[in-house]
Scaffold this motif. Sequence first.
Motif, PDB file in Angstrom:
ATOM      1  N   GLY A   1      59.922  61.251  10.330  1.00 26.22           N
ATOM      2  CA  GLY A   1      60.514  62.345  11.088  1.00 26.22           C
ATOM      3  C   GLY A   1      59.866  63.681  10.797  1.00 26.22           C
ATOM      4  O   GLY A   1      60.034  64.636  11.546  1.00 26.22           O
ATOM      5  N   SER A   2      59.112  63.758   9.688  1.00 27.60           N
ATOM      6  CA  SER A   2      58.404  65.006   9.387  1.00 27.60           C
ATOM      7  C   SER A   2      57.075  65.001  10.147  1.00 27.60           C
ATOM      8  O   SER A   2      56.694  64.018  10.773  1.00 27.60           O
ATOM      9  N   ASP A   3      56.358  66.092  10.079  1.00 28.46           N
ATOM     10  CA  ASP A   3      55.114  66.279  10.823  1.00 28.46           C
ATOM     11  C   ASP A   3      53.992  65.444  10.209  1.00 28.46           C
ATOM     12  O   ASP A   3      53.438  65.798   9.169  1.00 28.46           O
ATOM     13  N   LEU A   4      53.659  64.336  10.859  1.00 23.76           N
ATOM     14  CA  LEU A   4      52.615  63.446  10.365  1.00 23.76           C
ATOM     15  C   LEU A   4      51.260  64.151  10.356  1.00 23.76           C
ATOM     16  O   LEU A   4      50.479  64.002   9.421  1.00 23.76           O
ATOM     17  N   ARG A   5      50.987  64.935  11.385  1.00 29.88           N
ATOM     18  CA  ARG A   5      49.715  65.654  11.471  1.00 29.88           C
ATOM     19  C   ARG A   5      49.533  66.572  10.261  1.00 29.88           C
ATOM     20  O   ARG A   5      48.482  66.574   9.623  1.00 29.88           O
ATOM     21  N   ALA A   6      50.554  67.336   9.938  1.00 32.04           N
ATOM     22  CA  ALA A   6      50.479  68.244   8.784  1.00 32.04           C
ATOM     23  C   ALA A   6      50.277  67.445   7.495  1.00 32.04           C
ATOM     24  O   ALA A   6      49.497  67.849   6.625  1.00 32.04           O
ATOM     25  N   TRP A   7      50.949  66.319   7.368  1.00 32.32           N
ATOM     26  CA  TRP A   7      50.810  65.497   6.176  1.00 32.32           C
ATOM     27  C   TRP A   7      49.380  64.967   6.052  1.00 32.32           C
ATOM     28  O   TRP A   7      48.782  65.007   4.969  1.00 32.32           O
ATOM     29  N   LEU A   8      48.804  64.500   7.156  1.00 34.07           N
ATOM     30  CA  LEU A   8      47.432  63.985   7.138  1.00 34.07           C
ATOM     31  C   LEU A   8      46.432  65.085   6.777  1.00 34.07           C
ATOM     32  O   LEU A   8      45.506  64.863   6.002  1.00 34.07           O
ATOM     33  N   PHE A   9      46.620  66.269   7.339  1.00 31.67           N
ATOM     34  CA  PHE A   9      45.729  67.378   7.014  1.00 31.67           C
ATOM     35  C   PHE A   9      45.883  67.800   5.549  1.00 31.67           C
ATOM     36  O   PHE A   9      44.917  68.206   4.912  1.00 31.67           O
ATOM     37  N   THR A  10      47.084  67.696   5.024  1.00 30.63           N
ATOM     38  CA  THR A  10      47.303  67.986   3.606  1.00 30.63           C
ATOM     39  C   THR A  10      46.554  66.981   2.746  1.00 30.63           C
ATOM     40  O   THR A  10      45.893  67.356   1.768  1.00 30.63           O
ATOM     41  N   VAL A  11      46.653  65.713   3.107  1.00 29.46           N
ATOM     42  CA  VAL A  11      45.929  64.670   2.369  1.00 29.46           C
ATOM     43  C   VAL A  11      44.435  64.960   2.428  1.00 29.46           C
ATOM     44  O   VAL A  11      43.735  64.932   1.396  1.00 29.46           O
ATOM     45  N   MET A  12      43.918  65.293   3.626  1.00 34.85           N
ATOM     46  CA  MET A  12      42.495  65.571   3.767  1.00 34.85           C
ATOM     47  C   MET A  12      42.089  66.793   2.940  1.00 34.85           C
ATOM     48  O   MET A  12      41.064  66.772   2.253  1.00 34.85           O
ATOM     49  N   HIS A  13      42.890  67.827   3.012  1.00 31.95           N
ATOM     50  CA  HIS A  13      42.573  69.039   2.253  1.00 31.95           C
ATOM     51  C   HIS A  13      42.508  68.749   0.755  1.00 31.95           C
ATOM     52  O   HIS A  13      41.588  69.197   0.062  1.00 31.95           O
TER      53      HIS A  13
END
Length: 171
Positions: free
Chosen positions: A48-60
């Motif tokens: 339910g949270s922002d998957l896109r933001a989570w993926l970009f956080t992982v990438m960062h």
Amino acid sequence: MDARLLVDHIPSLRRYARALTGNTWAADDLVQDTLERACSKWRLWVVGSDLRAWLFTVMHNIFASQVRRSPPPQSVVPLDDATHELHGGIDPGRDQGTGLDLQRCLLQLPEEQRAVLLLVTLEDMSYAEVAKVLGIPAGTVMSRLSRARVRLQELLDGAAAPHRPGLRRLK
């Protein structure tokens, strides 16, 4: 986690990784590392949270770790078709050297400024989203973005001396 949810974000991840690294091969490796980490740590993502933001956080986080572990790059590799993807094709009236100059200048920005600039301009993220991805306050996002824009303009204008943190140019 359904893998199809990840697939929808691959183009954005690739675009950001290419702009961040300046190297097609390194970018593809970064995307692969990000997807592998996301799949192995999928339980950390809150449904339910922002998957896109989570993926970009992982990438960062992966990219930041790689930067800390490796020496600075010795050369700039063109983004090749990334420019084509960003602009919907190459403008025949545009000087091809301009894109390479922009890329060289982007790669001269400090990593924390470059990340903010790319997330806001390339990925069209809000300041709040960028703050969440990078784990910093929104005010820091705005400050880094402002400094990145000023520094990038200086570099593009060719008026900037080599950047040394802590030292200010006299005008």
